[in-house]
Design a protein around this motif. Structure first.
Motif, PDB file in Angstrom:
ATOM      1  N   PHE A 102     -15.687  -4.399  66.247  1.00  0.00           N
ATOM      2  CA  PHE A 102     -16.750  -3.937  67.425  1.00  0.00           C
ATOM      3  C   PHE A 102     -17.169  -4.912  68.316  1.00  0.00           C
ATOM      4  CE2 PHE A 102     -16.962   0.024  64.291  1.00  0.00           C
ATOM      5  CZ  PHE A 102     -16.492   0.831  65.408  1.00  0.00           C
ATOM      6  N   VAL A 149     -18.279  -2.900  71.862  1.00  0.00           N
ATOM      7  CA  VAL A 149     -18.460  -1.439  72.048  1.00  0.00           C
ATOM      8  C   VAL A 149     -19.052  -1.122  70.540  1.00  0.00           C
ATOM      9  CG1 VAL A 149     -16.625  -0.646  73.694  1.00  0.00           C
ATOM     10  CG2 VAL A 149     -16.115  -0.601  70.984  1.00  0.00           C
ATOM     11  N   THR A 150     -19.782  -0.047  70.443  1.00  0.00           N
ATOM     12  CA  THR A 150     -20.344   0.538  68.956  1.00  0.00           C
ATOM     13  C   THR A 150     -19.631   1.578  68.585  1.00  0.00           C
ATOM     14  OG1 THR A 150     -21.823   2.004  70.219  1.00  0.00           O
ATOM     15  CG2 THR A 150     -22.608  -0.408  70.132  1.00  0.00           C
ATOM     16  N   ALA A 159     -20.798   4.337  68.239  1.00  0.00           N
ATOM     17  CA  ALA A 159     -21.108   5.619  69.041  1.00  0.00           C
ATOM     18  C   ALA A 159     -20.165   5.899  70.187  1.00  0.00           C
ATOM     19  CB  ALA A 159     -22.623   5.325  69.515  1.00  0.00           C
ATOM     20  N   ASP A 160     -19.602   4.863  70.841  1.00  0.00           N
ATOM     21  CA  ASP A 160     -18.629   4.765  71.850  1.00  0.00           C
ATOM     22  C   ASP A 160     -17.052   5.551  71.506  1.00  0.00           C
ATOM     23  OD1 ASP A 160     -20.520   3.543  73.531  1.00  0.00           O
ATOM     24  OD2 ASP A 160     -19.906   1.762  72.736  1.00  0.00           O
ATOM     25  N   ILE A 161     -16.787   5.355  70.406  1.00  0.00           N
ATOM     26  CA  ILE A 161     -15.548   5.954  69.761  1.00  0.00           C
ATOM     27  C   ILE A 161     -15.360   7.482  69.789  1.00  0.00           C
ATOM     28  CG2 ILE A 161     -13.894   5.830  67.822  1.00  0.00           C
ATOM     29  CD1 ILE A 161     -14.425   3.149  68.848  1.00  0.00           C
ATOM     30  N   GLN A 162     -14.176   7.799  70.462  1.00  0.00           N
ATOM     31  CA  GLN A 162     -14.138   9.345  70.875  1.00  0.00           C
ATOM     32  C   GLN A 162     -13.163   9.870  69.556  1.00  0.00           C
ATOM     33  OE1 GLN A 162     -12.683   7.915  74.749  1.00  0.00           O
ATOM     34  NE2 GLN A 162     -13.822   9.767  75.727  1.00  0.00           N
ATOM     35  N   CYS A 201      -9.823  11.252  76.219  1.00  0.00           N
ATOM     36  CA  CYS A 201      -9.876  10.067  75.175  1.00  0.00           C
ATOM     37  C   CYS A 201      -9.156   8.855  75.783  1.00  0.00           C
ATOM     38  CB  CYS A 201      -9.142  10.490  73.952  1.00  0.00           C
ATOM     39  SG  CYS A 201      -9.357   9.598  72.545  1.00  0.00           S
ATOM     40  N   LEU A 230     -10.919   5.643  74.273  1.00  0.00           N
ATOM     41  CA  LEU A 230     -11.336   4.615  73.258  1.00  0.00           C
ATOM     42  C   LEU A 230     -11.479   5.284  71.865  1.00  0.00           C
ATOM     43  CD1 LEU A 230     -12.250   1.607  73.388  1.00  0.00           C
ATOM     44  CD2 LEU A 230     -14.720   2.657  72.925  1.00  0.00           C
ATOM     45  N   GLU A 286      -7.771   0.928  73.463  1.00  0.00           N
ATOM     46  CA  GLU A 286      -8.424   1.522  74.782  1.00  0.00           C
ATOM     47  C   GLU A 286      -7.309   1.892  75.854  1.00  0.00           C
ATOM     48  OE1 GLU A 286     -12.066   0.548  77.786  1.00  0.00           O
ATOM     49  OE2 GLU A 286     -10.483  -1.151  77.336  1.00  0.00           O
TER      50      GLU A 286
END
Length: 389
Positions: free
Chosen positions: A266, A271-272, A274-277, A363, A365, A387
């Motif tokens: 990360f 990114v965190t 929370a950003d992962i889809q 989608c 990330l 990504e």
């Protein structure tokens, strides 16, 4: 040196067989390699880097390069951390590409544990002269037993319930029903999981992954090559790896090496959680998923049971779709090493090629994470953040 943006996954292939009675392990490797190359629009003559692990027969890269006719290799890597090896290989391939050691890297996995009668309920050694075996095998160390220890401790520490663990299997089954190759396509309920026979307390039969033959392969390339091909471009944004062992007996069973490998990935990706889809999470057992979700930061430690409950991992229902191919719990677990299929499904999601019923809209990330070894003793962890350009 960062690997961020230095390499792309240009080809993927998951072998469709689940029982390969008439095929050798080498043949499964070769067929998987051919499938990934075809997916990328490349040929074996383009490959100048090869990555494999302990499932490769003979002397690994030596024998497989000869068998597959890989004549232009200038970089090889046979790092073995069990089922996490192939996620780690994505990172190592990116490092090699960034250093100019190769341009097109092939990663393969294959095995026949189902045809060979492998079981997770028998005492298991990982090879000759293993230093921990004399201290552990006399007590009947098994694969499922090691994970049951983790589940029991997590329940004791945090009040996690069998019903909460069952939700992970339920989510996997909802996804597997759309996968024509999945071994277990039947949608199950929490009650059915908890009612299935106990294998190693507190893990039931339906808490355990399938045993399957098969294989898979990945093609990792320089970004310029990936962009020249007729496929969506999936770039490696961050990667991390870590080991966790007994620490001389001072071991906390409630966390995994993912605590470190995830943090590294990360940070590099910028990114965190929370950003992962979409997340591909190694699922040898339901407890494997729950612990890794906590360690990767998708929820607080001890809150994994609440996080996975009520369909939160089901695509189109919950906020973190996971293992939309059905994962190791329902689809396949080739060679008893499920890491490569985690990367494959993450790439499918980023390309928009997952089954329409489970495809995450827009989608861009995704994360793939795996463990290798035994969660209750010693293991390797590997994490990649991918990504779509």
């Amino acid at each position: 040196m960062t690997v961020r943006g230095k390499a792309c996954i240009a080809g993927i292939y998951e072998h469709p067989t689940r029982k390969a009675e008439g095929q050798s392990v080498a043949q499964l490797h070769a067929e998987s390699a051919a499938g990934a190359l075809a997916d990328a629009g490349l040929s074996k003559d383009d490959v100048d880097g090869y990555f494999c692990a302990g499932d490769a027969p003979g002397l690994g890269a030596n024998n497989m390069a000869d068998y597959m006719g890989l004549d232009r290799l200038r970089h090889v890597d046979s790092t073995d951390t069990g089922g996490s090896s192939y996620i780690l290989h994505v990172s190592h391939a990116a490092q090699a590409i960034a250093a100019g050691k190769c341009d097109v890297a092939l990663v393969t996995l294959a095995g026949r544990p189902r045809s060979e009668g492998a079981k997770g309920t028998a005492p298991r050694s990982f090879g000759a002269n293993i230093p921990d075996d004399p201290f552990e095998l006399p007590y009947g160390r098994t694969t499922v037993g090691a994970y049951a220890l983790v589940a029991a401790r997590h329940m004791y520490e945090f009040g996690t319930t069998a019903e909460q663990l069952a939700w992970i299997k339920v989510a996997a089954s909802h996804h597997a029903q759309h996968n024509p190759h999945a071994m277990l396509k039947k949608v199950v309920t929490v009650e059915e999981v908890v009612a299935s026979p106990m294998v190693a307390d507190p893990l039931h039969r339906l808490d355990c992954c399938v045993v399957s033959d098969g294989g898979g392969a990945l093609i990792v390339t320089r970004p310029e090559i990936a962009r020249s091909l007729k496929r969506p471009v999936v770039t490696l944004r961050g990667a991390g790896e870590a080991l966790k062992h007994q620490a001389g007996g001072y071991i906390d069973l409630t966390y995994s090496g993912g605590r470190r490998s995830g943090a590294i990935a990360f940070e590099e990706a910028g990114v965190t959680p929370a950003d992962i889809q979409y997340a591909s999470i190694y699922d040898s057992f339901t407890i494997t998923v729950l612990v890794q979700l906590e360690d990767l930061g998708f929820c607080e430690k001890g809150q994994g049971g609440k996080f996975v409950a009520d369909g939160n991992l089901i695509s189109g229902v919950g906020k973190l779709p996971f293992n939309t191919d059905g994962g190791g719990l329902c689809n396949n677990h080739p060679a008893n090493r499920g890491g490569i299929t985690k990367v494959i499904e993450a790439v499918r999601q980023l390309r928009g090629e997952a089954h329409p019923a489970v495809q995450v809209p827009g989608c861009t990330l995704a994360l793939a994470h795996g463990t290798g070894g035994l969660l209750g003793t010693r293991h390797g962890s590997a994490t990649v953040v991918l990504e779509r350009e």
